[in-house]
Write a protein that holds these residues in place. Structure first.
Motif, short mmCIF file in Angstrom:
data_model
loop_
_atom_site.label_atom_id
_atom_site.label_comp_id
_atom_site.label_asym_id
_atom_site.label_seq_id
_atom_site.Cartn_x
_atom_site.Cartn_y
_atom_site.Cartn_z
N ALA B 189 0.85 -1.23 0.04
CA ALA B 189 0.04 0.06 -0.05
C ALA B 189 0.96 1.32 0.04
O ALA B 189 0.69 2.26 -0.38
N ALA B 190 1.95 1.34 0.44
CA ALA B 190 2.92 2.22 0.41
C ALA B 190 3.82 2.46 -0.78
O ALA B 190 4.55 3.48 -0.86
N GLY B 191 3.64 1.66 -1.74
CA GLY B 191 4.18 1.62 -3.08
C GLY B 191 5.56 0.92 -3.07
O GLY B 191 6.30 1.23 -4.37
N LEU B 237 -1.59 7.88 -6.59
CA LEU B 237 -1.30 6.96 -5.50
C LEU B 237 -1.73 7.24 -4.19
O LEU B 237 -2.26 6.50 -3.21
N SER B 238 -1.53 8.62 -3.75
CA SER B 238 -1.76 8.92 -2.35
C SER B 238 -3.50 8.82 -2.00
O SER B 238 -3.96 8.57 -1.17
N LYS B 239 -4.30 9.23 -3.38
CA LYS B 239 -5.65 9.20 -3.12
C LYS B 239 -6.03 7.65 -3.28
O LYS B 239 -7.35 7.37 -3.12
N GLY B 240 -5.21 6.80 -3.62
CA GLY B 240 -5.65 5.29 -3.76
C GLY B 240 -6.39 4.96 -5.12
O GLY B 240 -7.25 4.42 -4.98
N GLN B 264 -3.41 0.10 -10.79
CA GLN B 264 -4.70 -0.05 -10.14
C GLN B 264 -4.51 -0.38 -8.84
O GLN B 264 -3.68 -1.29 -8.17
N PRO B 265 -5.27 0.25 -7.65
CA PRO B 265 -5.20 0.00 -6.39
C PRO B 265 -5.98 -1.42 -6.13
O PRO B 265 -6.64 -1.87 -7.05
N ILE B 266 -5.47 -2.22 -5.19
CA ILE B 266 -6.09 -3.34 -4.92
C ILE B 266 -6.64 -3.33 -3.34
O ILE B 266 -5.71 -2.78 -2.49
N PHE B 267 -8.07 -3.68 -3.06
CA PHE B 267 -8.46 -3.55 -1.87
C PHE B 267 -8.86 -4.91 -1.27
O PHE B 267 -9.17 -5.84 -1.97
N LEU B 273 -7.00 -0.59 1.68
CA LEU B 273 -6.13 -0.63 0.71
C LEU B 273 -4.81 -1.58 0.86
O LEU B 273 -4.25 -1.43 1.86
N THR B 274 -4.51 -2.57 -0.08
CA THR B 274 -3.66 -3.33 0.37
C THR B 274 -2.12 -3.36 -0.70
O THR B 274 -1.21 -3.58 -0.02
N ASN B 275 -2.51 -3.16 -1.71
CA ASN B 275 -1.42 -3.13 -2.84
C ASN B 275 -1.73 -2.22 -3.89
O ASN B 275 -2.95 -1.76 -4.16
N PHE B 276 -0.81 -1.86 -4.63
CA PHE B 276 -1.05 -1.55 -6.11
C PHE B 276 -0.32 -2.41 -7.14
O PHE B 276 0.62 -3.06 -7.06
#
Lengths: 186, 490
Positions: B189-191, B237-240, B264-267, B273-276
């Protein structure tokens, strides 16, 4: 505390807000119990955490939750579980109140592990009584208020409940002044 | 030894009764008498009660035989059960029954017209009822628990099945992610990078072990990476939120390349939010050809706009697709009223077209219709078709043009349209005319000059001849020579 207490909290939340809210409250309270066994003893923290989490999730003060919970206890939980015994205990509020201490005494006899509160009624008239509530637990006075209001509804005798002494103020128990308008005699 | 006074006895045993030697009631407890009014003094026990346990006909002997048992009697009229014992009072024939109602359901208390107050305080009958009730509740709880467990087991089975399917699906996807030429990057989630596929390593030269815990940007971006794009990426990214970008990146060896990236963000199920995940492809080639295309298009546009020739393109049906500014100037029509609206027939003479069609019919040996075909039939055969035509302006005036027609093809060689380039011949015609006039003037002048020269020569010859006749030498030897030469040549 008695599993039936937690089960009653569950019943009340599910009845008014649905299963998913209850699951949310359980997660928030950190309580991982699928079914509360009525006569099992659970840590008091379980009940306190559930009430605290319900207060947060439902955005209702904990005190209000305890009052509603007391009413729900009498009108649903006790009525469903012990309805027959409640009926036999008396047709009127004061009759019932006279028998109330025995209920809790028997619980102590039947389930020695449980530590139920104990009640005493004094100054019983046809329109009022003084209820003495002894418990080693803290902060449940609003629950007793709810119980009395529930009983008032159950016996169709609306009551006013006023706490006249509190354990917090150094007494060994809480006291409540219960007043009602007597039903016209038939 | 202490004995109870009768009133206290009656209060302690509200359900007792006493029988005489003939088993007739001679005393009845107040409460029992109230709820079983048929128990009157003198009534016979056997007519009112029957023994449930032990079984048998009640008699003094039978009672005596079963002294070690408790007795369960049923009141026949109300089905009230009494549990208790019989005792024979010493020195009398009186049989005393001490007992209490036996209930298994609290409802029965009220049903029989009883209340708690009707029981002696020492009597555990009510306690037992509460035990029954607690037991019943426990059983119900156990049943609820069993139901819930059963339901959960069914759910677990379904989840397992779903997991198995998902696993198979995941395996397929993993193969795709691993083998694809696209780059696939998974971050937390932190990239920070947690996984890259082989395609990523092939393109960038970096192995996963060198990338773990770093952000893709810190590894891949470089001097020519657009900072505006980078800050846009950080914002998304910071907005998810998911987004697509094209950005310049650098490989481990410093090679610069264009990357198209979809992030794409992954929830998880609770919406956290867990991943990008980024899927990227190298678009350097595309970017290069886009650049080339941009340059070429600009050049073409300049040529079209700036040319002194009318450039008119049509589709295969003859509908005008392009009408350049020179064409607008020459013909007086705007591109807007021609493009996708008209065919070149608007500014041609039908007669000329018909003549050309007839010519082509002869030349190509097949019927060429007097229409758009007359313009393109020849160029379609790959032959140059350049000839003069008369164009008719919007105002009706006419002028000559030299029109050259070329066929346009797509990459498969299919005809997609035609291109006509026409130059205005008016000037050239006028110049030709002028030239022709000058030439004929010159010719006439030449003729005049030539005549004049001949006359002078003749005159000189005449003078020479006259002087010769007088024996004088010629005054114009050049004329004489020429004359002599001429004479000699005769």
């Amino acid at each position: 505390m008695y599993g039936m207490v937690n089960k009653a909290v569950e019943d009340m939340v599910v009845m008014h807000h649905g299963e998913s809210v209850w699951e949310q409250i359980k997660i928030k309270a950190g309580v991982d119990v699928d079914v509360f066994m009525s006569n099992e003893s659970y840590s008091d923290d379980v009940t306190y955490n559930l009430v605290g989490a319900a207060s947060e999730v439902l955005k209702v003060p904990a005190e209000q939750i305890l009052i509603s919970f007391g009413e729900h206890w009498v009108l649903h939980t006790a009525a469903e579980g012990y309805g027959g015994l409640m009926k036999a205990a008396g047709k009127t509020l004061p009759d019932f109140m006279r028998n109330l201490p025995n209920f809790h005494s028997r619980v102590t006899m039947i389930f020695p592990k449980l530590q139920p509160p104990h009640f005493k009624c004094t100054d019983i008239t046809d329109r009022s009584l003084r209820l003495h509530y002894f418990s080693h637990r803290k902060g449940l006075a609003p629950f007793v208020v709810g119980l009395m209001q529930g009983l008032g509804k159950h016996f169709k005798t609306p009551v006013t409940v006023r706490q006249t002494a509190a354990k917090e103020l150094g007494l060994d128990h809480d006291e409540f002044q219960i007043d009602w308008t007597p039903a016209p005699s038939k | 030894m202490i004995g109870l006074p009768p009133e206290q006895f009656a209060a302690a045993f509200p359900f007792h009764f006493a029988l005489d030697a003939k088993l007739k009631f001679c005393q009845v407890g107040a409460t029992l008498g109230r709820i079983c009014p048929d128990i009157r003094l003198g009534a016979e026990l056997n007519q009112i009660f029957q023994a449930i346990r032990p079984q048998g006909q009640v008699s003094l002997e039978w009672i005596e035989q079963n002294r070690s048992h408790f007795f369960l009697l049923e009141h026949q009229a109300s089905h009230l059960l009494l549990r208790g014992e019989f005792m024979l009072l010493p020195d009398t024939d009186i049989l005393l029954f001490l007992g209490s109602p036996w209930f298994t359901d609290p409802q029965e208390i009220v049903a029989h017209g009883l209340r708690f107050e009707d029981f002696a305080i020492h009597d555990p009958a009510v306690d037992l009822l509460q035990v029954f009730q607690a037991n019943k509740i426990s059983l119900e709880d156990a049943k609820r628990l069993a139901d819930k467990l059963k339901k959960q087991r069914a759910e677990l089975r379904a989840v397992n099945e779903r997991l198995r399917q998902q696993e198979a699906e995941t395996k397929k996807l993993a193969i795709i992610a691993e083998r694809t030429d696209n780059c696939v990057v998974l971050t937390d989630a932190a990239g920070k990078i947690v996984w890259v596929n082989a395609g990523f390593t092939r393109l960038t030269g970096y192995e996963l072990s060198e990338l773990l815990g770093k952000t893709p940007g810190s590894v891949l971006q470089g001097p020519e990476t657009d900072p505006v794009t980078v800050s846009h990426m950080h914002q998304q990214l910071s907005k998810g939120e998911g987004f697509k970008v094209e950005i310049i990146n650098y490989s481990k060896t410093g090679r610069k390349y264009w990357l198209a990236s979809e992030i794409q963000p992954i929830f998880d199920d609770s919406g956290r939010l867990t991943n990008f995940m980024a899927i990227q492809s190298d678009i350097t080639e595309r970017k290069n050809s886009e650049n080339l295309l941009r340059t070429t298009s600009a050049l073409q546009r300049a040529m079209l706009e700036g040319a002194g020739y009318a450039i008119i393109a049509t589709d295969t049906a003859g509908i005008i697709q392009l009408f350049n500014p020179a064409a607008e100037r020459m013909l007086g029509y705007s591109a807007e009223e021609m493009v996708k609206q008209k065919t070149p027939a608007v500014f041609h003479l039908a007669g000329e077209v018909a003549v050309r069609a007839r010519e082509l019919t002869v030349e190509l040996g097949r019927a060429v219709k007097p229409g758009f075909e007359a313009f393109v039939a020849k160029s379609e055969l790959g032959q140059p078709d350049q000839r003069e035509w008369t164009y008719v302006r919007k105002d009706g005036s006419r002028f000559p043009v030299l029109l050259s027609v070329t066929t346009l093809h797509d990459e498969h060689g299919k005809i997609t349209g035609y291109l006509g380039v026409a130059s205005d011949l008016t000037e050239r015609k006028r110049d030709e005319e002028k030239l022709r006039a000058t030439l004929s003037e010159l010719e006439r002048f030449n003729r005049v000059m030539l005549n004049r020269e001949e006359r002078v020569l003749e005159l000189k010859r005449e003078i020479n001849q006259m002087r010769a006749a007088s024996g004088l030498p010629p005054a114009y030897p050049s004329a004489a020579e020429i004359a002599g030469t001429q004479t000699q040549s005769f």
